[in-house]
Design an enzyme around this catalytic site. Structure first.
Site, PDB file in Angstrom:
ATOM      1  N   GLU A 174      36.365   0.870  35.003  1.00  0.00           N
ATOM      2  CA  GLU A 174      37.232   1.488  36.020  1.00  0.00           C
ATOM      3  C   GLU A 174      36.835   0.954  37.386  1.00  0.00           C
ATOM      4  OE1 GLU A 174      37.438   5.780  35.916  1.00  0.00           O
ATOM      5  OE2 GLU A 174      38.682   5.866  37.722  1.00  0.00           O
ATOM      6  N   ASN A 216      40.658   7.997  36.694  1.00  0.00           N
ATOM      7  CA  ASN A 216      41.306   8.651  37.826  1.00  0.00           C
ATOM      8  C   ASN A 216      41.903   7.627  38.793  1.00  0.00           C
ATOM      9  OD1 ASN A 216      40.391  11.017  36.680  1.00  0.00           O
ATOM     10  ND2 ASN A 216      38.658  11.236  38.060  1.00  0.00           N
ATOM     11  N   ASN A 222      46.579   8.763  32.929  1.00  0.00           N
ATOM     12  CA  ASN A 222      45.226   9.234  32.661  1.00  0.00           C
ATOM     13  C   ASN A 222      45.082  10.695  33.060  1.00  0.00           C
ATOM     14  OD1 ASN A 222      42.194   8.774  32.274  1.00  0.00           O
ATOM     15  ND2 ASN A 222      42.265   9.526  34.390  1.00  0.00           N
ATOM     16  N   GLU A 223      44.580  11.520  32.144  1.00  0.00           N
ATOM     17  CA  GLU A 223      44.210  12.923  32.425  1.00  0.00           C
ATOM     18  C   GLU A 223      45.230  13.615  33.330  1.00  0.00           C
ATOM     19  OE1 GLU A 223      40.099  13.177  33.737  1.00  0.00           O
ATOM     20  OE2 GLU A 223      39.385  12.652  31.741  1.00  0.00           O
ATOM     21  N   TYR A 254      32.849  14.557  27.641  1.00  0.00           N
ATOM     22  CA  TYR A 254      31.540  14.189  28.179  1.00  0.00           C
ATOM     23  C   TYR A 254      30.561  15.278  27.779  1.00  0.00           C
ATOM     24  CZ  TYR A 254      33.993  10.614  30.792  1.00  0.00           C
ATOM     25  OH  TYR A 254      34.748   9.511  31.131  1.00  0.00           O
ATOM     26  N   GLU A 287      37.798   8.184  26.341  1.00  0.00           N
ATOM     27  CA  GLU A 287      36.636   8.400  27.217  1.00  0.00           C
ATOM     28  C   GLU A 287      35.681   9.307  26.473  1.00  0.00           C
ATOM     29  OE1 GLU A 287      37.185   9.518  31.327  1.00  0.00           O
ATOM     30  OE2 GLU A 287      39.045   8.355  31.460  1.00  0.00           O
ATOM     31  N   GLN A 296      31.252   4.658  30.820  1.00  0.00           N
ATOM     32  CA  GLN A 296      31.963   3.424  31.076  1.00  0.00           C
ATOM     33  C   GLN A 296      31.064   2.254  30.683  1.00  0.00           C
ATOM     34  OE1 GLN A 296      33.932   3.403  34.920  1.00  0.00           O
ATOM     35  NE2 GLN A 296      34.837   5.402  34.559  1.00  0.00           N
TER      36      GLN A 296
HETATM   37  O1  AHR Z   1      34.922   8.140  33.535  1.00  0.00           O
HETATM   38  C1  AHR Z   1      34.890   8.823  34.758  1.00  0.00           C
HETATM   39  C2  AHR Z   1      36.124   9.689  34.982  1.00  0.00           C
HETATM   40  O2  AHR Z   1      36.113  10.755  34.079  1.00  0.00           O
HETATM   41  C3  AHR Z   1      37.449   9.024  34.758  1.00  0.00           C
HETATM   42  O3  AHR Z   1      37.905   8.348  35.874  1.00  0.00           O
HETATM   43  C4  AHR Z   1      38.346  10.173  34.447  1.00  0.00           C
HETATM   44  O4  AHR Z   1      39.418   9.816  33.628  1.00  0.00           O
HETATM   45  C5  AHR Z   1      37.433  11.207  33.838  1.00  0.00           C
HETATM   46  O5  AHR Z   1      37.602  12.446  34.405  1.00  0.00           O
END
Ligand code: AHR
Length: 511
Positions: free
Chosen positions: A27, A72, A172-173, A244, A292, A351
Protein backbone atom coordinates in the site's frame (compact mmCIF):
# COMPACT_ATOMS: atom_id res chain seq x y z
CA UNK A 1 1.61 -33.02 28.49
CA UNK A 2 -0.03 -36.28 27.48
CA UNK A 3 0.51 -37.64 23.95
CA UNK A 4 -1.26 -35.67 21.24
CA UNK A 5 -2.59 -37.81 18.39
CA UNK A 6 -3.24 -36.83 14.79
CA UNK A 7 -4.65 -39.14 12.17
CA UNK A 8 -4.24 -38.46 8.44
CA UNK A 9 -5.70 -40.60 5.67
CA UNK A 10 -5.08 -40.60 1.94
CA UNK A 11 -8.01 -39.11 0.07
CA UNK A 12 -9.56 -37.44 3.13
CA UNK A 13 -9.04 -33.94 1.89
CA UNK A 14 -10.35 -30.44 2.68
CA UNK A 15 -9.32 -28.96 -0.64
CA UNK A 16 -6.49 -27.93 -2.91
CA UNK A 17 -4.61 -24.76 -2.01
CA UNK A 18 -5.00 -22.09 -4.66
CA UNK A 19 -1.64 -20.53 -5.62
CA UNK A 20 -3.13 -17.16 -4.67
CA UNK A 21 -3.50 -18.22 -1.03
CA UNK A 22 0.07 -17.07 -0.44
CA UNK A 23 -0.26 -13.38 -1.33
CA UNK A 24 0.83 -10.13 0.30
CA UNK A 25 0.03 -6.43 0.05
CA UNK A 26 1.82 -3.22 -0.94
CA UNK A 27 0.00 0.00 0.00
CA UNK A 28 1.06 3.60 -0.42
CA UNK A 29 1.40 3.87 3.33
CA UNK A 30 4.36 4.98 5.40
CA UNK A 31 7.59 3.42 4.09
CA UNK A 32 6.11 0.43 2.31
CA UNK A 33 6.67 1.83 -1.20
CA UNK A 34 9.09 4.73 -0.67
CA UNK A 35 12.07 3.49 1.34
CA UNK A 36 10.70 -0.04 1.08
CA UNK A 37 10.39 -1.62 -2.34
CA UNK A 38 11.45 1.62 -4.10
CA UNK A 39 14.41 3.74 -3.05
CA UNK A 40 16.44 5.04 -6.01
CA UNK A 41 19.20 6.42 -3.75
CA UNK A 42 19.83 3.10 -2.02
CA UNK A 43 23.13 1.35 -2.92
CA UNK A 44 21.25 -1.79 -3.97
CA UNK A 45 18.73 0.06 -6.18
CA UNK A 46 18.48 -1.04 -9.82
CA UNK A 47 17.94 1.32 -12.77
CA UNK A 48 14.23 1.52 -11.89
CA UNK A 49 14.92 2.46 -8.28
CA UNK A 50 13.81 -0.94 -6.97
CA UNK A 51 15.82 -2.17 -3.99
CA UNK A 52 17.53 -5.41 -4.92
CA UNK A 53 18.06 -6.45 -1.29
CA UNK A 54 14.31 -6.14 -0.70
CA UNK A 55 13.56 -8.01 -3.93
CA UNK A 56 15.84 -10.85 -2.81
CA UNK A 57 13.94 -11.20 0.47
CA UNK A 58 10.58 -10.93 -1.32
CA UNK A 59 11.61 -13.83 -3.57
CA UNK A 60 12.63 -15.84 -0.50
CA UNK A 61 9.29 -15.01 1.16
CA UNK A 62 7.61 -16.15 -2.08
CA UNK A 63 4.31 -14.24 -2.12
CA UNK A 64 2.32 -15.41 -5.11
CA UNK A 65 0.06 -12.38 -5.58
CA UNK A 66 0.43 -8.74 -4.51
CA UNK A 67 -2.48 -6.42 -3.72
CA UNK A 68 -1.96 -2.72 -4.59
CA UNK A 69 -2.25 0.30 -4.08
CA UNK A 70 -4.42 0.06 -0.93
CA UNK A 71 -5.96 -0.32 1.56
CA UNK A 72 -7.38 2.89 2.89
CA UNK A 73 -5.18 4.80 0.45
CA UNK A 74 -7.09 3.56 -2.59
CA UNK A 75 -10.33 5.21 -1.47
CA UNK A 76 -8.88 8.61 -2.36
CA UNK A 77 -6.52 7.58 -5.17
CA UNK A 78 -6.57 8.97 -8.69
CA UNK A 79 -4.85 6.28 -10.74
CA UNK A 80 -4.05 8.89 -13.42
CA UNK A 81 -1.74 10.66 -10.94
CA UNK A 82 0.61 7.68 -10.94
CA UNK A 83 1.20 7.21 -14.68
CA UNK A 84 3.09 9.16 -17.35
CA UNK A 85 6.31 11.15 -17.04
CA UNK A 86 7.34 11.25 -13.39
CA UNK A 87 8.14 14.97 -13.55
CA UNK A 88 4.50 15.72 -14.45
CA UNK A 89 2.94 13.72 -11.66
CA UNK A 90 1.14 15.72 -8.97
CA UNK A 91 1.87 15.66 -5.29
CA UNK A 92 -1.34 15.09 -3.32
CA UNK A 93 -2.54 15.07 0.25
CA UNK A 94 -3.29 11.49 1.27
CA UNK A 95 -6.17 11.68 3.73
CA UNK A 96 -5.92 7.99 4.64
CA UNK A 97 -2.54 8.33 6.32
CA UNK A 98 -2.27 12.12 6.58
CA UNK A 99 0.85 12.13 4.39
CA UNK A 100 1.98 13.67 1.10
CA UNK A 101 1.89 11.28 -1.85
CA UNK A 102 4.48 12.16 -4.49
CA UNK A 103 3.18 9.66 -7.08
CA UNK A 104 6.77 8.95 -8.12
CA UNK A 105 5.80 5.27 -8.06
CA UNK A 106 2.57 4.20 -9.73
CA UNK A 107 0.80 1.35 -11.50
CA UNK A 108 3.28 0.76 -14.33
CA UNK A 109 6.22 0.71 -11.94
CA UNK A 110 4.29 -1.71 -9.73
CA UNK A 111 3.66 -4.06 -12.65
CA UNK A 112 7.37 -4.04 -13.52
CA UNK A 113 8.28 -4.66 -9.90
CA UNK A 114 5.86 -7.63 -9.69
CA UNK A 115 7.57 -9.23 -12.69
CA UNK A 116 10.94 -8.97 -10.98
CA UNK A 117 9.50 -10.26 -7.72
CA UNK A 118 7.83 -13.19 -9.48
CA UNK A 119 4.38 -12.32 -8.16
CA UNK A 120 0.98 -11.69 -9.76
CA UNK A 121 -0.44 -8.14 -9.48
CA UNK A 122 -3.89 -7.67 -7.89
CA UNK A 123 -5.25 -4.14 -8.25
CA UNK A 124 -7.89 -2.28 -6.25
CA UNK A 125 -10.12 0.42 -7.72
CA UNK A 126 -11.29 3.54 -5.87
CA UNK A 127 -14.97 3.16 -4.97
CA UNK A 128 -14.66 5.80 -2.22
CA UNK A 129 -14.15 9.26 -3.65
CA UNK A 130 -14.54 7.95 -7.20
CA UNK A 131 -16.58 5.14 -8.73
CA UNK A 132 -17.49 3.06 -11.75
CA UNK A 133 -16.29 5.53 -14.38
CA UNK A 134 -12.77 5.85 -13.02
CA UNK A 135 -12.61 2.08 -12.44
CA UNK A 136 -13.51 1.25 -16.04
CA UNK A 137 -10.97 3.73 -17.32
CA UNK A 138 -8.27 2.29 -15.08
CA UNK A 139 -8.99 -1.21 -16.37
CA UNK A 140 -8.99 -0.01 -19.98
CA UNK A 141 -5.62 1.69 -19.43
CA UNK A 142 -4.16 -1.49 -17.93
CA UNK A 143 -5.67 -4.35 -19.91
CA UNK A 144 -6.97 -3.14 -23.27
CA UNK A 145 -4.40 -4.00 -25.99
CA UNK A 146 -4.46 -0.84 -28.14
CA UNK A 147 -6.54 1.41 -30.36
CA UNK A 148 -8.31 3.53 -27.72
CA UNK A 149 -7.21 6.73 -26.07
CA UNK A 150 -6.42 5.06 -22.75
CA UNK A 151 -4.75 1.90 -24.08
CA UNK A 152 -2.66 4.01 -26.44
CA UNK A 153 -1.80 6.30 -23.54
CA UNK A 154 -0.31 3.31 -21.69
CA UNK A 155 1.70 2.46 -24.80
CA UNK A 156 2.86 6.07 -25.11
CA UNK A 157 3.96 5.85 -21.49
CA UNK A 158 6.27 3.00 -22.47
CA UNK A 159 4.23 -0.15 -21.71
CA UNK A 160 3.31 -1.52 -25.10
CA UNK A 161 1.85 -4.86 -24.00
CA UNK A 162 -1.29 -4.85 -21.87
CA UNK A 163 -0.68 -5.61 -18.20
CA UNK A 164 -3.26 -8.41 -18.19
CA UNK A 165 -4.19 -7.90 -14.54
CA UNK A 166 -6.68 -10.64 -13.69
CA UNK A 167 -7.80 -10.01 -10.13
CA UNK A 168 -9.42 -6.71 -9.08
CA UNK A 169 -10.77 -5.49 -5.72
CA UNK A 170 -13.93 -3.38 -5.86
CA UNK A 171 -12.79 -0.81 -3.30
CA UNK A 172 -11.55 -1.35 0.23
CA UNK A 173 -13.28 -1.63 3.64
CA UNK A 174 -16.18 0.49 2.43
CA UNK A 175 -18.13 0.12 5.69
CA UNK A 176 -15.32 1.66 7.78
CA UNK A 177 -16.02 5.20 9.06
CA UNK A 178 -12.26 5.82 8.65
CA UNK A 179 -12.61 5.28 4.93
CA UNK A 180 -12.74 8.21 2.50
CA UNK A 181 -16.38 8.21 1.39
CA UNK A 182 -17.54 5.20 3.39
CA UNK A 183 -20.83 3.76 2.24
CA UNK A 184 -23.84 1.89 3.52
CA UNK A 185 -24.20 -1.70 2.34
CA UNK A 186 -26.96 -0.62 -0.08
CA UNK A 187 -24.88 2.21 -1.49
CA UNK A 188 -21.81 0.03 -1.83
CA UNK A 189 -23.72 -2.91 -3.28
CA UNK A 190 -25.14 -0.66 -6.00
CA UNK A 191 -21.84 0.98 -6.97
CA UNK A 192 -20.00 -2.35 -6.81
CA UNK A 193 -22.42 -4.14 -9.12
CA UNK A 194 -22.44 -1.33 -11.70
CA UNK A 195 -18.65 -1.15 -11.60
CA UNK A 196 -18.34 -4.92 -11.91
CA UNK A 197 -20.65 -5.00 -14.95
CA UNK A 198 -18.70 -2.36 -16.83
CA UNK A 199 -15.31 -3.79 -15.94
CA UNK A 200 -16.30 -7.23 -17.16
CA UNK A 201 -17.69 -5.82 -20.40
CA UNK A 202 -14.22 -4.38 -21.03
CA UNK A 203 -12.34 -7.55 -20.08
CA UNK A 204 -14.43 -10.70 -19.54
CA UNK A 205 -11.37 -12.57 -18.28
CA UNK A 206 -11.03 -10.62 -15.04
CA UNK A 207 -12.05 -11.83 -11.57
CA UNK A 208 -13.63 -9.47 -9.05
CA UNK A 209 -13.66 -9.27 -5.27
CA UNK A 210 -16.42 -7.33 -3.48
CA UNK A 211 -15.68 -5.78 -0.08
CA UNK A 212 -16.89 -7.66 2.92
CA UNK A 213 -17.21 -5.65 6.12
CA UNK A 214 -13.84 -4.56 7.42
CA UNK A 215 -13.78 -6.99 10.32
CA UNK A 216 -15.72 -9.60 12.24
CA UNK A 217 -16.07 -7.18 15.14
CA UNK A 218 -17.73 -4.47 13.04
CA UNK A 219 -21.39 -3.74 13.83
CA UNK A 220 -22.00 -4.08 10.10
CA UNK A 221 -20.61 -7.64 9.92
CA UNK A 222 -23.05 -10.20 8.59
CA UNK A 223 -25.80 -7.94 7.35
CA UNK A 224 -23.23 -6.12 5.20
CA UNK A 225 -22.04 -9.29 3.45
CA UNK A 226 -25.61 -10.39 2.88
CA UNK A 227 -26.77 -7.11 1.37
CA UNK A 228 -23.66 -6.66 -0.76
CA UNK A 229 -23.93 -10.18 -2.15
CA UNK A 230 -27.64 -9.74 -2.82
CA UNK A 231 -26.54 -7.01 -5.22
CA UNK A 232 -23.28 -8.47 -6.57
CA UNK A 233 -23.76 -12.24 -6.46
CA UNK A 234 -23.88 -12.75 -10.21
CA UNK A 235 -21.07 -10.32 -10.90
CA UNK A 236 -18.23 -11.22 -8.51
CA UNK A 237 -16.13 -14.28 -7.73
CA UNK A 238 -14.99 -13.30 -4.24
CA UNK A 239 -16.03 -11.53 -1.05
CA UNK A 240 -13.21 -10.08 1.05
CA UNK A 241 -12.33 -10.61 4.73
CA UNK A 242 -9.85 -8.66 6.87
CA UNK A 243 -8.45 -9.63 10.28
CA UNK A 244 -5.64 -8.29 12.44
CA UNK A 245 -4.89 -10.43 15.47
CA UNK A 246 -3.77 -8.58 18.58
CA UNK A 247 -2.56 -9.02 22.11
CA UNK A 248 -4.08 -5.87 23.59
CA UNK A 249 -4.88 -7.83 26.75
CA UNK A 250 -1.25 -8.91 27.24
CA UNK A 251 -2.56 -12.47 27.57
CA UNK A 252 -0.41 -14.77 25.42
CA UNK A 253 -2.61 -17.91 25.69
CA UNK A 254 -5.64 -15.87 24.56
CA UNK A 255 -3.59 -14.28 21.77
CA UNK A 256 -2.45 -17.72 20.57
CA UNK A 257 -6.08 -18.89 20.55
CA UNK A 258 -7.16 -15.93 18.42
CA UNK A 259 -6.43 -17.64 15.06
CA UNK A 260 -9.28 -20.03 15.92
CA UNK A 261 -11.58 -17.03 15.57
CA UNK A 262 -10.34 -16.66 12.00
CA UNK A 263 -11.63 -20.21 11.47
CA UNK A 264 -15.03 -19.10 12.80
CA UNK A 265 -14.98 -15.90 10.76
CA UNK A 266 -14.29 -17.80 7.53
CA UNK A 267 -17.04 -20.30 8.25
CA UNK A 268 -19.51 -17.51 9.03
CA UNK A 269 -18.78 -15.71 5.75
CA UNK A 270 -19.09 -18.99 3.84
CA UNK A 271 -22.51 -19.52 5.48
CA UNK A 272 -23.68 -16.04 4.54
CA UNK A 273 -22.46 -16.38 0.95
CA UNK A 274 -24.11 -19.77 0.62
CA UNK A 275 -27.36 -18.51 2.13
CA UNK A 276 -27.48 -15.84 -0.57
CA UNK A 277 -26.81 -18.58 -3.14
CA UNK A 278 -29.63 -20.67 -1.69
CA UNK A 279 -32.00 -17.70 -1.82
CA UNK A 280 -31.17 -17.32 -5.48
CA UNK A 281 -31.46 -21.10 -6.12
CA UNK A 282 -27.91 -20.90 -7.42
CA UNK A 283 -25.18 -23.53 -7.46
CA UNK A 284 -22.54 -20.82 -7.77
CA UNK A 285 -20.14 -20.61 -4.84
CA UNK A 286 -18.65 -17.26 -3.89
CA UNK A 287 -15.06 -17.81 -2.80
CA UNK A 288 -13.26 -15.87 -0.09
CA UNK A 289 -10.46 -13.36 -0.56
CA UNK A 290 -8.81 -12.93 2.86
CA UNK A 291 -6.98 -9.97 1.41
CA UNK A 292 -5.71 -8.44 4.67
CA UNK A 293 -4.50 -10.54 7.57
CA UNK A 294 -1.70 -10.26 10.08
CA UNK A 295 -0.87 -9.52 13.68
CA UNK A 296 -1.12 -5.77 14.36
CA UNK A 297 -1.67 -3.81 17.54
CA UNK A 298 1.26 -1.93 19.04
CA UNK A 299 1.48 0.78 16.42
CA UNK A 300 -2.17 1.82 16.27
CA UNK A 301 -3.36 2.36 19.77
CA UNK A 302 -4.99 5.59 18.72
CA UNK A 303 -5.45 7.67 15.60
CA UNK A 304 -2.62 10.08 16.46
CA UNK A 305 -0.03 7.35 16.34
CA UNK A 306 -0.68 6.66 12.67
CA UNK A 307 0.42 10.10 11.67
CA UNK A 308 3.23 12.59 12.10
CA UNK A 309 2.66 16.34 11.87
CA UNK A 310 3.15 18.36 8.70
CA UNK A 311 1.95 16.04 5.92
CA UNK A 312 5.29 14.19 5.62
CA UNK A 313 6.32 12.07 2.64
CA UNK A 314 6.58 8.35 3.52
CA UNK A 315 6.62 8.78 7.32
CA UNK A 316 7.78 5.81 9.42
CA UNK A 317 4.32 4.82 10.65
CA UNK A 318 2.78 1.43 11.52
CA UNK A 319 6.26 -0.10 11.84
CA UNK A 320 5.29 -2.97 14.09
CA UNK A 321 8.20 -4.89 15.66
CA UNK A 322 7.22 -8.56 15.74
CA UNK A 323 8.11 -10.84 18.63
CA UNK A 324 8.35 -14.59 19.01
CA UNK A 325 4.80 -14.62 20.44
CA UNK A 326 3.57 -12.68 17.40
CA UNK A 327 5.14 -15.28 15.09
CA UNK A 328 3.22 -18.02 16.91
CA UNK A 329 -0.14 -16.28 16.54
CA UNK A 330 0.78 -15.54 12.93
CA UNK A 331 1.57 -19.22 12.36
CA UNK A 332 -1.86 -20.08 13.78
CA UNK A 333 -3.37 -17.74 11.18
CA UNK A 334 -1.45 -19.56 8.42
CA UNK A 335 -2.95 -22.84 9.64
CA UNK A 336 -6.46 -21.33 9.69
CA UNK A 337 -6.05 -20.27 6.05
CA UNK A 338 -4.67 -23.65 4.92
CA UNK A 339 -7.48 -25.51 6.66
CA UNK A 340 -10.04 -23.54 4.63
CA UNK A 341 -8.41 -24.10 1.26
CA UNK A 342 -11.75 -25.22 -0.14
CA UNK A 343 -13.21 -21.70 0.13
CA UNK A 344 -10.38 -19.24 0.82
CA UNK A 345 -8.81 -18.92 -2.61
CA UNK A 346 -6.97 -15.62 -2.17
CA UNK A 347 -5.16 -14.31 0.90
CA UNK A 348 -2.84 -11.35 1.36
CA UNK A 349 -0.49 -10.87 4.27
CA UNK A 350 -0.80 -7.17 5.12
CA UNK A 351 1.68 -5.82 4.39
CA UNK A 352 5.08 -6.51 2.77
CA UNK A 353 7.82 -4.06 3.77
CA UNK A 354 8.18 -1.79 6.84
CA UNK A 355 4.44 -1.30 7.41
CA UNK A 356 3.18 -4.17 9.64
CA UNK A 357 5.62 -6.21 7.63
CA UNK A 358 7.74 -9.35 7.46
CA UNK A 359 10.57 -7.39 5.78
CA UNK A 360 12.19 -4.28 7.27
CA UNK A 361 14.61 -1.64 6.02
CA UNK A 362 16.30 1.01 8.14
CA UNK A 363 18.54 4.02 7.48
CA UNK A 364 19.98 2.81 4.20
CA UNK A 365 21.18 -0.50 5.70
CA UNK A 366 20.40 -3.94 4.31
CA UNK A 367 16.86 -5.32 4.55
CA UNK A 368 16.17 -7.94 7.24
CA UNK A 369 13.52 -10.48 8.25
CA UNK A 370 11.05 -10.07 11.12
CA UNK A 371 9.91 -13.12 13.11
CA UNK A 372 6.71 -13.50 11.06
CA UNK A 373 8.76 -13.86 7.87
CA UNK A 374 9.47 -17.51 8.60
CA UNK A 375 6.00 -19.04 9.01
CA UNK A 376 4.86 -17.22 5.88
CA UNK A 377 7.82 -18.34 3.76
CA UNK A 378 7.42 -21.93 4.94
CA UNK A 379 3.70 -21.87 4.23
CA UNK A 380 4.26 -20.47 0.75
CA UNK A 381 7.01 -22.97 -0.10
CA UNK A 382 5.48 -26.10 1.40
CA UNK A 383 1.74 -25.34 1.59
CA UNK A 384 1.00 -26.01 -2.09
CA UNK A 385 -1.14 -29.06 -2.64
CA UNK A 386 -4.05 -30.93 -1.10
CA UNK A 387 -4.88 -30.03 2.49
CA UNK A 388 -5.68 -33.20 4.41
CA UNK A 389 -8.53 -33.27 6.91
CA UNK A 390 -6.69 -34.06 10.16
CA UNK A 391 -8.38 -35.78 13.09
CA UNK A 392 -6.79 -34.22 16.16
CA UNK A 393 -6.93 -35.46 19.74
CA UNK A 394 -5.27 -32.78 21.87
CA UNK A 395 -5.78 -31.43 25.37
CA UNK A 396 -7.49 -28.03 25.33
CA UNK A 397 -7.49 -24.82 27.35
CA UNK A 398 -10.18 -22.22 27.99
CA UNK A 399 -9.44 -18.58 27.47
CA UNK A 400 -11.09 -15.32 26.46
CA UNK A 401 -9.82 -13.13 23.64
CA UNK A 402 -10.87 -9.56 24.30
CA UNK A 403 -9.88 -5.93 24.02
CA UNK A 404 -9.49 -4.51 27.56
CA UNK A 405 -9.41 -0.97 26.15
CA UNK A 406 -12.99 -1.44 25.01
CA UNK A 407 -12.22 0.23 21.70
CA UNK A 408 -13.02 -2.82 19.64
CA UNK A 409 -16.08 -4.93 20.15
CA UNK A 410 -13.99 -7.98 21.01
CA UNK A 411 -15.01 -10.48 23.67
CA UNK A 412 -14.76 -14.09 22.60
CA UNK A 413 -14.51 -17.04 24.97
CA UNK A 414 -12.54 -19.81 23.20
CA UNK A 415 -11.74 -23.44 23.98
CA UNK A 416 -8.47 -24.00 22.12
CA UNK A 417 -6.66 -27.32 21.56
CA UNK A 418 -2.99 -26.90 22.49
CA UNK A 419 -2.16 -28.30 19.05
CA UNK A 420 -3.19 -26.33 15.97
CA UNK A 421 -2.20 -28.18 12.82
CA UNK A 422 -2.54 -28.29 9.05
CA UNK A 423 -1.25 -31.08 6.80
CA UNK A 424 -0.62 -30.57 3.09
CA UNK A 425 0.13 -33.31 0.56
CA UNK A 426 2.22 -32.02 -2.33
CA UNK A 427 2.24 -33.24 -5.93
CA UNK A 428 5.14 -35.61 -5.20
CA UNK A 429 3.08 -37.18 -2.40
CA UNK A 430 5.22 -35.65 0.31
CA UNK A 431 3.24 -34.43 3.32
CA UNK A 432 4.11 -31.26 5.24
CA UNK A 433 2.83 -30.77 8.77
CA UNK A 434 2.47 -27.21 10.06
CA UNK A 435 2.13 -27.59 13.83
CA UNK A 436 1.74 -25.01 16.57
CA UNK A 437 2.28 -26.03 20.20
CA UNK A 438 0.32 -23.39 22.14
CA UNK A 439 1.39 -24.65 25.56
CA UNK A 440 3.74 -22.04 26.95
CA UNK A 441 5.71 -24.31 29.28
CA UNK A 442 5.23 -27.94 28.28
CA UNK A 443 6.73 -29.84 25.34
CA UNK A 444 4.16 -31.68 23.24
CA UNK A 445 4.64 -35.40 22.42
CA UNK A 446 3.10 -35.57 18.94
CA UNK A 447 2.13 -38.84 17.26
CA UNK A 448 0.88 -38.64 13.68
CA UNK A 449 -0.59 -41.78 12.13
CA UNK A 450 -0.73 -41.77 8.36
CA UNK A 451 -2.79 -44.22 6.35
CA UNK A 452 -2.16 -44.76 2.65
CA UNK A 453 0.11 -41.73 2.37
CA UNK A 454 3.36 -43.64 1.90
CA UNK A 455 5.17 -41.56 4.51
CA UNK A 456 8.43 -43.37 5.16
CA UNK A 457 11.02 -40.74 5.98
CA UNK A 458 11.42 -37.34 7.59
CA UNK A 459 12.69 -35.05 4.84
CA UNK A 460 13.14 -32.04 7.10
CA UNK A 461 11.94 -30.83 10.48
CA UNK A 462 12.36 -27.23 11.66
CA UNK A 463 11.12 -25.41 14.70
CA UNK A 464 10.72 -21.71 15.47
CA UNK A 465 10.90 -21.07 19.20
CA UNK A 466 12.76 -18.90 21.67
CA UNK A 467 12.83 -18.94 25.47
CA UNK A 468 11.84 -15.28 25.50
CA UNK A 469 8.44 -14.76 23.87
CA UNK A 470 9.26 -11.05 23.60
CA UNK A 471 12.39 -11.71 21.55
CA UNK A 472 12.44 -10.00 18.16
CA UNK A 473 14.83 -9.46 15.25
CA UNK A 474 16.48 -6.10 14.66
CA UNK A 475 18.77 -4.70 12.01
CA UNK A 476 21.77 -5.27 14.30
CA UNK A 477 20.60 -8.71 15.49
CA UNK A 478 18.57 -10.01 12.54
CA UNK A 479 18.86 -13.69 13.46
CA UNK A 480 17.68 -13.64 17.08
CA UNK A 481 14.54 -15.56 16.12
CA UNK A 482 14.90 -17.99 13.23
CA UNK A 483 13.97 -21.63 12.58
CA UNK A 484 16.34 -24.33 13.81
CA UNK A 485 16.35 -28.09 13.23
CA UNK A 486 13.78 -29.99 15.28
CA UNK A 487 15.78 -32.88 16.65
CA UNK A 488 14.42 -36.29 17.48
CA UNK A 489 11.58 -36.61 14.96
CA UNK A 490 11.24 -40.20 13.69
CA UNK A 491 8.95 -42.26 11.51
CA UNK A 492 8.24 -45.99 11.28
CA UNK A 493 5.29 -48.02 10.02
CA UNK A 494 3.59 -44.83 8.81
CA UNK A 495 3.63 -43.28 12.29
CA UNK A 496 5.61 -40.12 12.92
CA UNK A 497 6.73 -39.12 16.41
CA UNK A 498 8.17 -35.78 17.43
CA UNK A 499 8.38 -33.64 20.53
CA UNK A 500 7.38 -30.04 19.87
CA UNK A 501 9.05 -27.49 22.17
CA UNK A 502 6.76 -25.33 24.33
CA UNK A 503 5.41 -22.26 22.49
CA UNK A 504 6.72 -23.33 19.11
CA UNK A 505 5.87 -23.27 15.38
CA UNK A 506 7.05 -26.41 13.60
CA UNK A 507 7.25 -27.55 9.99
CA UNK A 508 7.83 -31.28 9.51
CA UNK A 509 8.13 -32.68 6.00
CA UNK A 510 7.46 -36.35 5.44
CA UNK A 511 8.36 -38.14 2.21
O1 AHR B 1 -3.15 -2.62 6.24
C1 AHR B 1 -3.36 -1.40 6.90
C2 AHR B 1 -4.80 -0.89 6.77
O2 AHR B 1 -5.65 -1.74 7.48
C3 AHR B 1 -5.36 -0.87 5.38
O3 AHR B 1 -5.05 0.28 4.69
C4 AHR B 1 -6.83 -0.95 5.62
O4 AHR B 1 -7.52 -1.55 4.57
C5 AHR B 1 -6.96 -1.69 6.93
O5 AHR B 1 -7.80 -1.04 7.81
Amino acid sequence: MRDVHVRLRAGVVIGETDPRLFGAFVEHLGRCVYGGIYEPEHPTADANGFRRDVLALVRELAPTIMRYPGGNFVSGYNWEDGVGPVGNRPKRLDLAWLSTETNEFGTNEFIDWCKLAGTEPMLAVNLGTRGADSARHFLEYCNHPHGTMLSDLRRAHGWDAPHGVKLWCLGNEMDGPWQMHARTAEEYGRVAVETAKMMRWIDPSIELAACGSSGRNMPTFGAWEHTVLEHCFDHVEYISLHTYLNNYAGDVPAFLASPDLMDNFIEEVVSIADSVAAGKRSGKRIMLSFDEWNVWYRTRRNRDERTLPGWPVAPPILEEVYTMADALAFGGACIALLNHADRVKVACLAQLVNVIAPIMTEDGGPAWRQTIFYPFAQMSHFGRGRVLRAEIDSPVYDTTYFDPRGEQDLYFPVTAPYLKLAAVQDQNDGVTLFALNRHLTEPMPLIVTTTGLGAKAIRAARSLHHPDLNASNTRDAPDTVRPAPLDGASIGGGTMRATLPPASWNVIRLG
